[in-house]
Design a protein around this motif. Structure first.
Motif, PDB file in Angstrom:
ATOM      1  N   GLU A  69      -8.962  -0.307   9.055  1.00 25.43           N
ATOM      2  CA  GLU A  69      -8.343   0.432   7.765  1.00 25.43           C
ATOM      3  C   GLU A  69      -7.741   1.587   8.588  1.00 25.43           C
ATOM      4  O   GLU A  69      -8.366   1.818   9.799  1.00 25.43           O
ATOM      5  CB  GLU A  69      -9.715   1.210   7.064  1.00 25.43           C
ATOM      6  CG  GLU A  69     -10.579  -0.153   6.233  1.00 25.43           C
ATOM      7  CD  GLU A  69     -10.178   0.247   5.535  1.00 25.43           C
ATOM      8  OE1 GLU A  69      -8.609   0.371   4.678  1.00 25.43           O
ATOM      9  OE2 GLU A  69     -10.012  -1.404   4.998  1.00 25.43           O
ATOM     10  N   GLU A 199      -0.510  -0.020   5.759  1.00 27.97           N
ATOM     11  CA  GLU A 199      -1.824   0.159   5.287  1.00 27.97           C
ATOM     12  C   GLU A 199      -2.098   1.569   5.922  1.00 27.97           C
ATOM     13  O   GLU A 199      -1.391   2.375   6.649  1.00 27.97           O
ATOM     14  CB  GLU A 199      -3.020  -0.230   6.706  1.00 27.97           C
ATOM     15  CG  GLU A 199      -4.180  -0.020   6.713  1.00 27.97           C
ATOM     16  CD  GLU A 199      -4.725  -0.450   4.869  1.00 27.97           C
ATOM     17  OE1 GLU A 199      -5.883  -0.062   4.990  1.00 27.97           O
ATOM     18  OE2 GLU A 199      -4.543  -1.258   4.858  1.00 27.97           O
ATOM     19  N   ASN A 205      -3.980   1.360  -4.035  1.00 20.06           N
ATOM     20  CA  ASN A 205      -3.627   0.532  -3.942  1.00 20.06           C
ATOM     21  C   ASN A 205      -2.130   0.500  -2.587  1.00 20.06           C
ATOM     22  O   ASN A 205      -0.774   1.798  -3.079  1.00 20.06           O
ATOM     23  CB  ASN A 205      -3.121  -0.486  -5.172  1.00 20.06           C
ATOM     24  CG  ASN A 205      -3.644  -2.034  -4.610  1.00 20.06           C
ATOM     25  OD1 ASN A 205      -3.367  -2.475  -3.470  1.00 20.06           O
ATOM     26  ND2 ASN A 205      -3.238  -3.256  -5.473  1.00 20.06           N
ATOM     27  N   LYS A 231      -2.006  -5.190  -2.134  1.00 22.84           N
ATOM     28  CA  LYS A 231      -3.475  -5.194  -1.056  1.00 22.84           C
ATOM     29  C   LYS A 231      -4.714  -5.322  -1.962  1.00 22.84           C
ATOM     30  O   LYS A 231      -5.515  -6.888  -1.107  1.00 22.84           O
ATOM     31  CB  LYS A 231      -4.005  -3.429  -0.514  1.00 22.84           C
ATOM     32  CG  LYS A 231      -4.934  -3.137   0.580  1.00 22.84           C
ATOM     33  CD  LYS A 231      -5.149  -2.514   0.310  1.00 22.84           C
ATOM     34  CE  LYS A 231      -6.276  -1.422   1.000  1.00 22.84           C
ATOM     35  NZ  LYS A 231      -5.867  -0.321   2.036  1.00 22.84           N
ATOM     36  N   LEU A 232      -5.068  -5.043  -2.870  1.00 27.80           N
ATOM     37  CA  LEU A 232      -6.090  -4.960  -3.546  1.00 27.80           C
ATOM     38  C   LEU A 232      -5.385  -5.645  -4.751  1.00 27.80           C
ATOM     39  O   LEU A 232      -4.544  -5.140  -5.377  1.00 27.80           O
ATOM     40  CB  LEU A 232      -7.030  -3.750  -4.577  1.00 27.80           C
ATOM     41  CG  LEU A 232      -7.123  -2.752  -2.530  1.00 27.80           C
ATOM     42  CD1 LEU A 232      -7.956  -1.593  -3.455  1.00 27.80           C
ATOM     43  CD2 LEU A 232      -8.148  -3.743  -2.078  1.00 27.80           C
ATOM     44  N   PRO A 240      -7.294  -1.293  -8.420  1.00 31.48           N
ATOM     45  CA  PRO A 240      -7.941  -2.013  -8.005  1.00 31.48           C
ATOM     46  C   PRO A 240      -9.121  -3.264  -8.005  1.00 31.48           C
ATOM     47  O   PRO A 240     -10.231  -2.527  -7.846  1.00 31.48           O
ATOM     48  CB  PRO A 240      -7.856  -1.383  -7.039  1.00 31.48           C
ATOM     49  CG  PRO A 240      -7.652  -0.102  -7.738  1.00 31.48           C
ATOM     50  CD  PRO A 240      -7.418  -0.356  -8.953  1.00 31.48           C
ATOM     51  N   ALA A 242     -10.300  -7.532  -5.622  1.00 32.39           N
ATOM     52  CA  ALA A 242     -10.969  -8.280  -4.526  1.00 32.39           C
ATOM     53  C   ALA A 242      -9.512  -7.878  -3.845  1.00 32.39           C
ATOM     54  O   ALA A 242      -8.960  -7.885  -3.655  1.00 32.39           O
ATOM     55  CB  ALA A 242     -10.980  -9.073  -5.093  1.00 32.39           C
ATOM     56  N   ARG A 243     -10.224  -7.598  -2.247  1.00 24.04           N
ATOM     57  CA  ARG A 243      -9.580  -7.642  -1.292  1.00 24.04           C
ATOM     58  C   ARG A 243      -8.355  -8.132  -0.818  1.00 24.04           C
ATOM     59  O   ARG A 243      -9.277 -10.212  -1.674  1.00 24.04           O
ATOM     60  CB  ARG A 243      -9.745  -6.939  -0.088  1.00 24.04           C
ATOM     61  CG  ARG A 243      -9.280  -7.139   1.278  1.00 24.04           C
ATOM     62  CD  ARG A 243      -8.749  -5.544   0.877  1.00 24.04           C
ATOM     63  NE  ARG A 243      -7.267  -5.809   2.292  1.00 24.04           N
ATOM     64  CZ  ARG A 243      -7.569  -5.561   3.137  1.00 24.04           C
ATOM     65  NH1 ARG A 243      -8.590  -3.967   3.057  1.00 24.04           N
ATOM     66  NH2 ARG A 243      -6.981  -4.411   4.643  1.00 24.04           N
ATOM     67  N   ASN A 244      -6.903  -9.188  -1.336  1.00 19.68           N
ATOM     68  CA  ASN A 244      -6.439  -9.901  -0.544  1.00 19.68           C
ATOM     69  C   ASN A 244      -6.602 -10.367   0.701  1.00 19.68           C
ATOM     70  O   ASN A 244      -6.737  -9.540   1.653  1.00 19.68           O
ATOM     71  CB  ASN A 244      -5.154  -9.596  -1.434  1.00 19.68           C
ATOM     72  CG  ASN A 244      -4.432 -10.332  -1.804  1.00 19.68           C
ATOM     73  OD1 ASN A 244      -4.746 -11.825  -1.206  1.00 19.68           O
ATOM     74  ND2 ASN A 244      -3.156 -10.157  -2.325  1.00 19.68           N
ATOM     75  N   SER A 247      -3.941  -8.216   6.341  1.00 17.17           N
ATOM     76  CA  SER A 247      -4.917  -7.463   7.002  1.00 17.17           C
ATOM     77  C   SER A 247      -3.793  -6.579   7.677  1.00 17.17           C
ATOM     78  O   SER A 247      -2.980  -7.271   8.740  1.00 17.17           O
ATOM     79  CB  SER A 247      -5.340  -7.581   7.984  1.00 17.17           C
ATOM     80  OG  SER A 247      -5.244  -8.641   8.760  1.00 17.17           O
TER      81      SER A 247
END
Length: 596
Positions: A69, A199, A205, A231-232, A240, A242-244, A247
């Motif tokens: 993050e 990021e 999102n 990303k989501l 938004p 689930a996380r795709n 990273s």
């Protein structure tokens, strides 16, 4: 460093040079002068009071990456929320997806303000604008309905994922893959570097537009596709979810724009959807890239404006030595350095480059507006050609002048310019990237020669030159402008002759394309801006003749135009001589003889 938007000069450009009200009437967007001025006044407050105070902190604090993050510098997230809540994000967005439909001619003024106030902060929203344009033009109705409204509002941001460790300018070397799935989606796998805003913690999102290859893609750039990879992943309600499978692997430690996260992005079978047809990615991406290159040009202009403001303020306050003609302020221990001719030279160089670029940038913005919004198809096509011709000039020359004007700002400060606390050295570091990303300035120059000039045998360039020459000749009878008209008209004729020589040399020897490109772009830029300075001088003289109460402002335009012609336009001669030197002196030295 304090930032104040140059509203008076912006109003001169919008209303007096380009009749923005008439432009808006042609486009049918219902905007008038009063509304435009009111919006820009509020924009100036936001840029100067909210965004600019975060610039130094952003540079010193930078971004941090922890557990995948990215945290942006203190205050960025709150300022971005204001950007969204107050409608700045949707200013130029398409109306059918919640945008306000402001023309680029107006939006560019606000965008320049953001660039000058805090370039790192603007980076996050800048690429979203381009992503919106690409998706709006090339995306399916399903994708547009799912993503565009949120991206236009700014609640979701966007990126452009092109570059890979082995593939920078040469996109034919791309390795990222996209495997088709039974449900019509794709699994995207690969690594991208130098991803601005890849990021961060400011938007709900992040929507990545990723270049990749399908399994059966042909080799080279003809086998590149464009995919939308969030990303989501949106849930059933479009929020938004689930996380795709992607990273941020690292953030770069950079020379400048440290408040902007520049990311290494890893796509590990991430779910994405095709934008446009298979293997049509490059054409789709060029829609976004042209917007991005125009925006980067505005970055150079914004930095230059801020550097000029800082240098001017310092030159008025800093007391050192006496004027060469005797004390200007005998009651003080020394005179302000603005009395010294060399400081005046630096300040006027800054001023005339900045204000000249603002005029040329507005002209380019007009073409972009007409390309998308003129009611006549033939006019749209003509504007598209003109915009395509101008984009590499705007991107390259504006960012070069951004670096030059920032360097002059440091010089005006003397030793204090080298010290971090004064803020001027940050502008030099921040502006340096603008000459590199979205295609280095050398690549812009090659684009101008190979794709634009040689692409149509010089026809569009000849049309532009003819229009500018006709405008200058229309002013030939005005005695008060004679000192400007004659040298500028002579340069415009020389430019036409030089263009013919460049085309002939390029046809004779492909090495000449690269050998002449940068100098030809620089020459063209100086002459183009001279032509706009002539138009500005004519408008200023008209205002003075009409008895305008702003005598100082309009006289400054006339004097600035004179300085540009006498002290800046002459630079074109060195670029002409250099490019006529040819390719032989560049290519004759064997590589082995480049010895240490």
């Amino acid at each position: 460093m304090e930032y104040k938007a140059p509203l008076r000069d912006m109003r001169f450009v919008l209303h007096e040079l380009f009749d923005v009200a008439g432009h808006c009437e042609l486009l049918g967007n219902g905007l008038d002068r009063e509304l435009i001025d009111g919006v820009l006044e509020e924009a100036a407050k936001y840029a100067g009071e909210v965004v600019a105070p975060l610039n130094r902190n952003g540079d010193e604090e930078g971004c941090t990456l922890e557990n995948g993050e990215v945290t942006t510098p203190k205050g960025f997230k709150e300022a971005y929320q204001q950007y969204v809540d107050n409608g700045w994000a949707s200013m130029a967005g398409p109306i059918d997806f919640g945008g306000q439909g402001f023309p680029q001619l107006v939006a560019a003024q606000f965008q320049e303000m953001l660039m000058g106030a805090n370039l790192a902060f603007r980076v996050y929203s800048g690429l979203t604008d381009g992503a919106v344009l690409a998706l709006y033009k090339h995306g399916s109705e399903e994708l547009k309905n799912a993503y565009l409204a949120k991206m236009v509002s700014g609640s979701w941001s966007g990126t452009m994922c092109l570059t890979e460790p082995q593939a920078g300018t040469d996109l034919a070397l791309l390795r990222t893959k996209a495997e088709p799935q039974a449900d019509g989606s794709y699994k995207v796998t690969g690594n991208k570097i130098f991803i601005s805003g890849g990021e961060h913690d400011m938007s709900e999102n992040i929507v990545h537009l990723v270049l990749a290859r399908l399994p059966d893609a042909p080799a080279g750039v003809k086998g590149i596709s464009l995919l939308l990879v969030p990303k989501l992943l949106p849930d059933a309600n479009g929020n938004p979810g689930a996380r795709n499978a992607l990273s941020c692997g690292a953030i770069e430690h950079k020379m400048g724009i440290k408040g902007a996260s520049t990311c290494v992005m890893n796509f590990d079978g991430a779910t994405g959807w095709l934008i446009g047809g298979p293997n049509q990615g490059l054409a789709c991406m060029f829609t976004m890239m042209n917007d991005a290159r125009f925006q980067v040009g505005l970055q150079g202009l914004g930095i230059a404006e801020q550097a000029f403001q800082g240098a001017l303020s310092y030159a008025r306050e800093r007391l050192q030595s006496r004027a060469l003609t005797g004390p200007a302020n005998p009651e003080k221990a020394a005179d302000p350095i603005i009395v010294h001719p060399d400081v005046r030279r630096m300040l006027l160089t800054q001023k005339t480059l900045v204000e000249g670029a603002r005029m040329l940038g507005a002209y380019c913005a007009v073409q972009l507006d007409l390309e998308h919004g003129h009611p006549d198809e033939a006019a749209r096509k003509a504007a598209a050609k003109r915009a395509a011709l101008l984009i590499p000039i705007v991107k390259s020359f504006f960012t070069d002048l951004g670096q030059e004007v920032a360097s002059l700002g440091v010089q005006c400060y003397g030793g204090h310019g080298f010290i971090r606390e004064w803020g001027m050295e940050q502008l030099m570091r921040d502006s340096r990237i603008t000459q590199l990303y979205e295609g280095t300035n050398g690549i812009q120059a090659l684009d101008l020669i190979r794709r634009k000039l040689m692409g149509d045998g010089g026809a569009e360039m000849a049309a532009l030159q003819a229009e500018l020459l006709a405008q200058s000749e229309a002013l030939a009878g005005r005695a008060e402008l004679a000192g400007l008209v004659e040298p500028i008209r002579a340069r415009l004729n020389e430019w036409r002759e030089l263009t013919a020589q460049v085309l002939a040399a390029a046809a004779r020897d492909p090495q000449e394309i690269g050998a002449v490109s940068v100098d030809y772009l620089q020459y063209s830029s100086y002459v183009l801006i001279a032509a706009f300075w002539l138009q500005a001088a004519a408008k200023a003289q008209d205002a003075l003749d009409a008895g305008s109460g702003e005598t100082g402002f309009y006289q400054a335009k006339l004097r600035s135009a004179e300085f540009y012609v006498k002290r800046i336009l002459v630079r074109a001669s060195s670029h002409r001589e250099a490019l006529l030197g040819g390719a032989d002196c560049l290519m004759a030295l064997p590589e082995a003889d480049f010895a240490f």
